[in-house]
Design an enzyme around this catalytic site. Structure first.
Site, mmCIF file in Angstrom:
data_model
loop_
_atom_site.group_PDB
_atom_site.id
_atom_site.type_symbol
_atom_site.label_atom_id
_atom_site.label_comp_id
_atom_site.label_asym_id
_atom_site.label_seq_id
_atom_site.Cartn_x
_atom_site.Cartn_y
_atom_site.Cartn_z
ATOM 1 N N GLY A 204 72.100 -42.328 17.595
ATOM 2 C CA GLY A 204 72.904 -41.321 18.097
ATOM 3 C C GLY A 204 72.846 -40.028 17.383
ATOM 4 O O GLY A 204 71.793 -39.917 16.964
ATOM 5 N N CYS A 205 73.896 -39.282 17.256
ATOM 6 C CA CYS A 205 73.506 -38.042 16.619
ATOM 7 C C CYS A 205 73.277 -38.171 15.058
ATOM 8 O O CYS A 205 73.593 -38.939 14.342
ATOM 9 C CB CYS A 205 74.919 -37.263 16.468
ATOM 10 N N PHE A 206 71.850 -37.409 14.707
ATOM 11 C CA PHE A 206 71.517 -37.526 13.502
ATOM 12 C C PHE A 206 72.627 -37.115 12.347
ATOM 13 O O PHE A 206 72.296 -37.632 11.006
ATOM 14 C CB PHE A 206 70.157 -37.058 13.227
ATOM 15 N N TRP A 207 73.492 -36.304 12.481
ATOM 16 C CA TRP A 207 74.245 -36.072 11.594
ATOM 17 C C TRP A 207 75.329 -37.315 11.063
ATOM 18 O O TRP A 207 75.494 -37.210 9.989
ATOM 19 C CB TRP A 207 75.429 -34.939 12.160
#
Length: 180
Positions: free
Chosen positions: A12-15
């Site tokens: 998902g979102c790399f953050w």
């Protein structure tokens, strides 16, 4: 010091992925970036369109004496939803797919841990995480590094990243780096 190992993970979102893994003992670096696409030097805005073929990923460098690849993958499979195809929650598109990029030995370990986690019944649906060969890693722009640490109050971080980080800290309390 023993030689560091590395693996590229997309969940998902790399953050979210970066924030979870940066807190684990044995993880030397967790760099956000892009992998698996067909364009060189991709940029965030391009990747977000889904047209570059890249996935948001994190390249982990870790000390295998402190944390094994098996344990990294257990954390990975339990801190994002590996049953969602080409998405994580409201983040939809191949750029948010669940994927592991690694060499043949890493792929074999990933399949073993995937099957172990599936057998535990943590998830109600089948795990759809792609396990693929090595891919070129393109490091994300500087403003994406340590994004959650620098922006915890933004709506996305508060609603999406913070709960995932809290879950990881609860599940893997014994593996956390000491507080500074």
């Amino acid at each position: 010091m023993a030689e560091a190992s590395s693996i590229i993970l997309g969940g998902g979102c790399f953050w979210c992925v970066e924030a979870i893994f940066k807190g684990l003992r044995g993880v030397i670096t967790a760099k956000p970036g892009y992998a698996g696409g067909h364009t060189e030097h991709p940029q965030y805005k391009e990747v977000c369109t889904g047209h570059t073929g890249h996935t948001e990923v994190v390249e982990l460098r870790f000390d295998p004496r402190e944390i094994s690849l098996e344990d990294i993958l257990r954390v990975f499979f339990t801190t994002h939803d590996p049953t969602q195809l080409n998405r994580q929650g409201d983040d939809v598109g191949t750029q948010y797919r669940s994927v592991i990029f690694g060499d043949e030995a890493q792929q074999a370990i990933a399949r073993t841990i995937r099957d172990e986690v599936a057998a535990q019944g943590i998830w109600n649906d089948p795990i759809v995480t792609a396990i693929e060969g090595p891919a070129h890693f393109w490091e994300a722009e500087a403003d994406h590094h340590d994004y959650f640490a620098r922006n915890p109050e933004t709506a996305y971080c508060a609603a999406v990243v913070a709960p995932k980080v809290a879950k990881a800290r609860k599940l893997y309390r014994d593996r956390l780096k000491p507080a500074d």
